[in-house]
Design a protein around this motif. Structure first.
Motif: not given
Length: 426
Positions: A261-276, A324-330
């Protein structure tokens, strides 16, 4: 699961009904064992090819079907059930085919009087090819269900389903009675075989998911409590994603892609966070193998795990299910909408919670009520603890999700809609 079972049942019902209608039209009702055996062999074969063709279509990850089925995770859950159904139908098909040995040995039927001028070489070849493919498919279905088989081995073995499906198509094309191709069941099978064969060739060419793959670099790696690892990736040409979606991430060509799951919202910068979370051999090795600047391939985004802004909701995260909730909160949507949300974050202890301070701060900013449920302190979440809400969004251990669903159903007409991810992708 509720959506998958009717789809599977519908495929079996339609294919079975069309074959039964065509058979009755052509041959009438079977009068003896040998006629019944022939019809049941054909019926199970038609249903088997229907299910296998649908499975091949889903394996190609069709974009248009993904939202209709609720996301790639649910699409693959249906793919798995179709595979199990194909294994059961295949076993049934061959048991019916081999049944005369038992029937004759028990003297329950008289031997069949064979007619004809001899065997057709093409028909004999089709029968042999079908038998070879049948044993291979049955073995692979069993291996796919064995969790002890390493993922990297299973992933490579799974690719053999393409050529085995093509062998099944050859078997069906030759052995299907000619007059059946002029009936609706023949039209259905022709369309399914053509579609399935195209998907099998697409898979063998290595094209599945290629158009949604993006290259990038590992920008950051940080160890978190409880065997969790945060990985930041900088992707080239990333098209953006919605909070709650996931991606298929490949840090090593030999290992292949894994869903995270992508643990960050989209900020139009191509930066993705994953927590594994270290849940297997591969994820346990990642902290020692990942390096800053290492190449990474990300395929996606996939999934439809996005809540309706403004609905009265309860969010439930179990351990690593917080991602997913980390991404939602952002997300911008959450920041702009009015929220009435209770968020239940279930962990063994607060020291095991991934990015707990980030979660707390984001919940305060967004007006989300956070409830930390620590099992070591004797706190266990149950359905009775959830307020009266319209929807429950769950991501976490399967057992916890099933228990919450059972408890919420007891509310009857007041039971909320229960949404969850289905990450059992094999």
């Amino acid at each position: 699961m509720k959506r998958n079972l009717p789809l599977l049942s519908l495929l079996l019902l339609i294919s079975g009904a069309l074959y039964a209608a065509a058979s009755l039209w052509q041959n009438g009702l079977p009068a003896n064992y040998w006629q019944w055996r022939h019809e049941l062999v054909m019926l199970s074969g038609v249903q088997l090819m229907t299910v296998m063709s649908a499975s091949m279509l889903l394996a190609a990850r069709p974009r248009r079907l993904e939202p209709l089925l609720g996301g790639l995770d649910r699409l693959y859950a249906l793919h798995k059930r179709l595979g199990i159904a194909a294994g059961l139908l295949l076993a049934t098909h061959w048991l019916i085919k081999l049944s005369p040995k038992l029937m004759l040995a028990m003297a329950w039927v008289a031997p069949r009087v064979k007619s004809g001028d001899g065997k057709n070489p093409l028909t004999s070849l089709a029968k042999d090819v079908g038998e070879w493919a049948a044993w291979a498919v049955l073995a692979m279905v069993i291996l796919a269900l064995l969790r002890a088989v390493p993922y990297r081995f299973w992933r490579k073995l799974h690719k053999l389903f393409g050529p085995l499906y093509l062998m099944g198509v050859f078997h069906g094309l030759i052995l299907m009675p000619t007059e059946m191709w002029a009936q609706p069941v023949g039209w259905l099978l022709a369309a399914l075989m053509l579609t399935g064969s195209g998907c099998a060739l697409y898979s063998l060419a290595g094209r599945i998911g290629k158009q949604r793959q993006y290259a990038g670099r590992v920008q950051g790696v940080e160890a978190l409590p409880a065997g969790q690892l945060e990985v930041i990736c900088q992707m080239d040409g990333w098209p953006g994603h919605r909070a709650g979606q996931f991606a298929l991430v490949s840090f090593s060509a030999a290992e292949g892609a894994h869903p995270f799951t992508i643990a960050s919202a989209d900020h139009d910068d191509g930066r993705l966070r994953f927590i594994i979370k270290a849940l297997g051999d591969y994820t346990r090795r990642l902290p020692d193998e990942l390096e800053i600047g290492q190449a990474v391939t990300v395929e996606g985004p996939y999934g439809c795990f996005q809540p309706r802004v403004g609905a009265r909701q309860a969010w439930v995260a179990g351990g690593i299910g917080v991602t997913p909730f980390l991404a939602w909160l952002q997300s911008r949507e959450l920041a702009e909408g009015q929220q009435d949300v209770d968020f239940y974050y279930c962990v063994r202890s607060r020291g095991d919670a991934a990015r707990l301070e980030e979660v707390r701060q984001a919940c305060r900013q967004r007006g989300v009520r956070l409830h930390l449920i620590e099992s070591e302190a004797g706190a266990l979440l149950s359905a009775d603890m959830l307020p009266e809400v319209d929807e429950v969004w769950f991501c976490g251990p399967q057992g916890l999700g099933a228990a919450l669903q059972r408890g919420l159903r007891q509310r009857g007409a007041q039971a909320p809609v229960f949404h969850h991810e289905a990450f059992a992708m094999r």
